[in-house]
Scaffold this motif. Structure first.
Motif, PDB file in Angstrom:
ATOM      1  N   PRO A  18       0.814  -1.118  -0.016  1.00 42.00           N
ATOM      2  CA  PRO A  18       0.069  -0.001   0.090  1.00 42.00           C
ATOM      3  C   PRO A  18       0.737   1.156  -0.238  1.00 42.00           C
ATOM      4  CG  PRO A  18      -0.948  -1.556   1.500  1.00 42.00           C
ATOM      5  CD  PRO A  18       0.461  -2.105   0.905  1.00 42.00           C
ATOM      6  N   GLY A  19       1.839   1.239   0.691  1.00 43.13           N
ATOM      7  CA  GLY A  19       2.618   2.460   0.652  1.00 43.13           C
ATOM      8  C   GLY A  19       3.584   2.748  -0.457  1.00 43.13           C
ATOM      9  N   LYS A  20       3.384   1.977  -1.433  1.00 42.50           N
ATOM     10  CA  LYS A  20       4.340   1.934  -2.481  1.00 42.50           C
ATOM     11  C   LYS A  20       3.664   2.010  -3.781  1.00 42.50           C
ATOM     12  CE  LYS A  20       8.509   0.192  -0.564  1.00 42.50           C
ATOM     13  NZ  LYS A  20       9.644   1.311  -0.673  1.00 42.50           N
ATOM     14  N   CYS A  21       2.259   1.992  -3.819  1.00 46.41           N
ATOM     15  CA  CYS A  21       1.332   1.561  -4.846  1.00 46.41           C
ATOM     16  C   CYS A  21       0.381   2.856  -5.237  1.00 46.41           C
ATOM     17  CB  CYS A  21       0.496   0.376  -4.776  1.00 46.41           C
ATOM     18  SG  CYS A  21      -0.462   0.045  -6.108  1.00 46.41           S
ATOM     19  N   ALA A  22       0.561   3.274  -6.452  1.00 47.36           N
ATOM     20  CA  ALA A  22      -0.390   4.274  -6.870  1.00 47.36           C
ATOM     21  C   ALA A  22      -1.502   3.650  -7.670  1.00 47.36           C
ATOM     22  CB  ALA A  22       0.412   5.562  -7.310  1.00 47.36           C
ATOM     23  N   LEU A  23      -2.699   4.619  -7.787  1.00 50.71           N
ATOM     24  CA  LEU A  23      -3.594   4.312  -8.902  1.00 50.71           C
ATOM     25  C   LEU A  23      -3.351   5.363 -10.173  1.00 50.71           C
ATOM     26  CD1 LEU A  23      -6.225   2.925  -9.788  1.00 50.71           C
ATOM     27  CD2 LEU A  23      -7.658   4.632  -8.493  1.00 50.71           C
ATOM     28  N   LEU A  24      -3.192   5.117 -11.099  1.00 51.00           N
ATOM     29  CA  LEU A  24      -3.071   5.973 -12.161  1.00 51.00           C
ATOM     30  C   LEU A  24      -3.923   5.759 -13.234  1.00 51.00           C
ATOM     31  CD1 LEU A  24      -0.975   7.666 -13.822  1.00 51.00           C
ATOM     32  CD2 LEU A  24       0.091   5.774 -14.847  1.00 51.00           C
ATOM     33  N   ILE A  25      -5.054   6.765 -13.482  1.00 50.04           N
ATOM     34  CA  ILE A  25      -5.902   6.536 -14.270  1.00 50.04           C
ATOM     35  C   ILE A  25      -5.756   7.385 -15.547  1.00 50.04           C
ATOM     36  CG2 ILE A  25      -8.617   6.979 -14.531  1.00 50.04           C
ATOM     37  CD1 ILE A  25      -8.619   6.997 -11.345  1.00 50.04           C
ATOM     38  N   ILE A  26      -5.615   6.653 -16.717  1.00 43.21           N
ATOM     39  CA  ILE A  26      -5.275   7.090 -17.993  1.00 43.21           C
ATOM     40  C   ILE A  26      -6.437   7.707 -18.837  1.00 43.21           C
ATOM     41  CG2 ILE A  26      -4.241   6.620 -19.981  1.00 43.21           C
ATOM     42  CD1 ILE A  26      -2.311   6.279 -17.686  1.00 43.21           C
ATOM     43  N   ASP A  27      -6.371   9.009 -19.042  1.00 42.20           N
ATOM     44  CA  ASP A  27      -7.360   9.797 -20.114  1.00 42.20           C
ATOM     45  C   ASP A  27      -8.526   9.484 -20.149  1.00 42.20           C
ATOM     46  OD1 ASP A  27      -4.615  10.276 -20.698  1.00 42.20           O
ATOM     47  OD2 ASP A  27      -4.576   9.433 -22.497  1.00 42.20           O
ATOM     48  N   MET A  28      -9.393   9.466 -18.835  1.00 39.50           N
ATOM     49  CA  MET A  28     -10.748   9.308 -18.881  1.00 39.50           C
ATOM     50  C   MET A  28     -11.328  10.582 -19.342  1.00 39.50           C
ATOM     51  SD  MET A  28     -11.468   6.103 -18.394  1.00 39.50           S
ATOM     52  CE  MET A  28     -13.163   5.875 -17.557  1.00 39.50           C
ATOM     53  N   GLN A  29     -11.026  11.103 -20.372  1.00 39.37           N
ATOM     54  CA  GLN A  29     -11.483  12.529 -20.849  1.00 39.37           C
ATOM     55  C   GLN A  29     -12.947  12.430 -21.687  1.00 39.37           C
ATOM     56  OE1 GLN A  29      -7.268  12.519 -22.097  1.00 39.37           O
ATOM     57  NE2 GLN A  29      -7.929  14.506 -22.583  1.00 39.37           N
ATOM     58  N   ARG A  30     -13.636  13.541 -21.680  1.00 31.67           N
ATOM     59  CA  ARG A  30     -14.828  13.608 -22.482  1.00 31.67           C
ATOM     60  C   ARG A  30     -14.658  13.646 -23.869  1.00 31.67           C
ATOM     61  NH1 ARG A  30     -18.041  18.868 -20.495  1.00 31.67           N
ATOM     62  NH2 ARG A  30     -19.744  17.534 -21.831  1.00 31.67           N
ATOM     63  N   ASP A  31     -13.502  13.806 -24.240  1.00 28.13           N
ATOM     64  CA  ASP A  31     -13.386  13.683 -25.780  1.00 28.13           C
ATOM     65  C   ASP A  31     -13.351  12.328 -26.359  1.00 28.13           C
ATOM     66  OD1 ASP A  31     -13.340  15.863 -27.584  1.00 28.13           O
ATOM     67  OD2 ASP A  31     -11.384  16.597 -27.087  1.00 28.13           O
ATOM     68  N   PHE A  32     -12.878  11.387 -25.484  1.00 27.67           N
ATOM     69  CA  PHE A  32     -12.860   9.808 -25.640  1.00 27.67           C
ATOM     70  C   PHE A  32     -14.015   9.160 -25.190  1.00 27.67           C
ATOM     71  CE2 PHE A  32      -8.087  10.724 -25.103  1.00 27.67           C
ATOM     72  CZ  PHE A  32      -7.830  10.794 -26.462  1.00 27.67           C
ATOM     73  N   LEU A  33     -14.846   9.725 -24.244  1.00 32.38           N
ATOM     74  CA  LEU A  33     -15.834   8.822 -23.773  1.00 32.38           C
ATOM     75  C   LEU A  33     -17.311   9.193 -23.869  1.00 32.38           C
ATOM     76  CD1 LEU A  33     -13.600   8.434 -20.920  1.00 32.38           C
ATOM     77  CD2 LEU A  33     -15.165   6.596 -21.091  1.00 32.38           C
ATOM     78  N   GLU A  34     -17.266  10.669 -24.166  1.00 36.05           N
ATOM     79  CA  GLU A  34     -18.623  11.121 -24.443  1.00 36.05           C
ATOM     80  C   GLU A  34     -19.193  11.469 -25.852  1.00 36.05           C
ATOM     81  OE1 GLU A  34     -19.078  14.789 -21.930  1.00 36.05           O
ATOM     82  OE2 GLU A  34     -18.775  13.778 -20.034  1.00 36.05           O
ATOM     83  N   PRO A  35     -20.632  11.060 -25.895  1.00 35.41           N
ATOM     84  CA  PRO A  35     -21.058  11.174 -27.414  1.00 35.41           C
ATOM     85  C   PRO A  35     -20.841  12.922 -27.932  1.00 35.41           C
ATOM     86  CG  PRO A  35     -22.710  10.237 -25.874  1.00 35.41           C
ATOM     87  CD  PRO A  35     -21.606  10.624 -25.076  1.00 35.41           C
ATOM     88  N   GLY A  36     -20.428  12.627 -29.313  1.00 37.99           N
ATOM     89  CA  GLY A  36     -20.135  13.968 -29.699  1.00 37.99           C
ATOM     90  C   GLY A  36     -18.334  14.370 -29.619  1.00 37.99           C
ATOM     91  N   GLY A  37     -17.743  13.488 -28.868  1.00 37.72           N
ATOM     92  CA  GLY A  37     -16.387  13.825 -28.578  1.00 37.72           C
ATOM     93  C   GLY A  37     -15.453  13.555 -29.986  1.00 37.72           C
ATOM     94  N   PHE A  38     -14.246  13.583 -29.625  1.00 41.03           N
ATOM     95  CA  PHE A  38     -13.099  13.344 -30.786  1.00 41.03           C
ATOM     96  C   PHE A  38     -13.285  11.795 -31.075  1.00 41.03           C
ATOM     97  CE2 PHE A  38      -8.603  12.615 -31.547  1.00 41.03           C
ATOM     98  CZ  PHE A  38      -8.692  12.940 -32.886  1.00 41.03           C
TER      99      PHE A  38
END
Ligand code: TIU
Length: 223
Positions: A18-38
């Motif tokens: 636990p003291g050495k582990c990070a959660l890395l969340i990659i690119d959960m951006q509107r342009d990739f995930l939302e209707p109408g985006g890139f």
């Protein structure tokens, strides 16, 4: 000394510190995930990516509740496009490309609506947000320095897309000495075959790039 938490994973159990582990969340951006985006403009089915939102929310909530470090990334470029390689600008020969006006502001430009992280997974104050010009989160960013300063040597990598920015980042992290575990339900691709193969490639050959598990296994190990 940090006690380890054993997480059921492939190709074998991952020993999370636990003291050495990070959660890395990659690119959960509107342009990739939302209707109408890139992403949708490129002809992709965003519903494939949206399946990863709820599992990420559950994992993020538990990770935050445990007081463990979270780092978010966003793919994008400076408004003057000075960090956008011409090859990336013209790739695909699209009618609209990075920097042009899209439905949510200029496409993949920092500060624009579409470039920002989806509200469901919005960073809290104090959680680093790394702006990356490439697919990998280590290329031309201060991510490695941030992780080193936090004493991190393990990463839970989630986000989109599995075979593009997630895979590139896991490979970059692996070469820099990080152990990466990828919860399969917290990553997503527009293409089911790439989702499957992107995960296979990580765990093949006895974990050539890392481990694959799922959010429920991580959550039950944490609780
Ligand atoms: N974040 C990320 O994966 N960027 C992409 O462009 N992915 C695609 O799959 N297009």
């Amino acid at each position: 000394m940090h006690p380890t938490i054993s997480i059921e994973a492939e190709p074998y159990t991952f020993e999370l510190v636990p003291g050495k582990c990070a959660l890395l969340i990659i690119d959960m951006q509107r342009d990739f995930l939302e209707p109408g985006g890139f992403g949708e403009m490129l002809g992709n089915d965003v519903s494939q990516l949206r399946q990863a939102i709820a599992p990420n929310q559950r994992l993020l909530a538990a990770w935050r509740a445990a007081g463990l470090p979270v780092i978010h990334t966003r793919e994008g470029h400076r408004p003057d496009l000075s960090d956008l390689p011409p090859a990336k600008k013209i790739r695909g020969k699209g009618a609209k490309t990075i920097g042009d006006i899209g439905p949510m502001g200029r496409i993949l430009i920092r500060g624009e609506e579409g470039h920002d992280i989806i509200p469901e997974l919005y960073p809290l104050p104090g959680e680093p947000v790394v702006d990356k010009p490439g697919k990998g989160a280590f290329f031309a960013t201060d991510l490695h320095a941030i992780l080193q300063n936090l004493g991190i040597s393990q990463l839970i990598v989630t986000g989109v897309t599995t075979e593009v920015c997630v895979n590139t980042t896991v490979r970059e992290a692996n070469d820099r000495g990080y152990d990466c575990i990828v919860p399969a339900d917290c990553v997503a691709s527009y293409f089911p075959i790439f989702q499957e193969m992107g995960l296979e490639m990580i765990k093949a050959q006895s974990g050539i790039f890392g481990w694959v598990s799922d959010s429920e296994k991580i959550l039950s190990a944490l609780s």
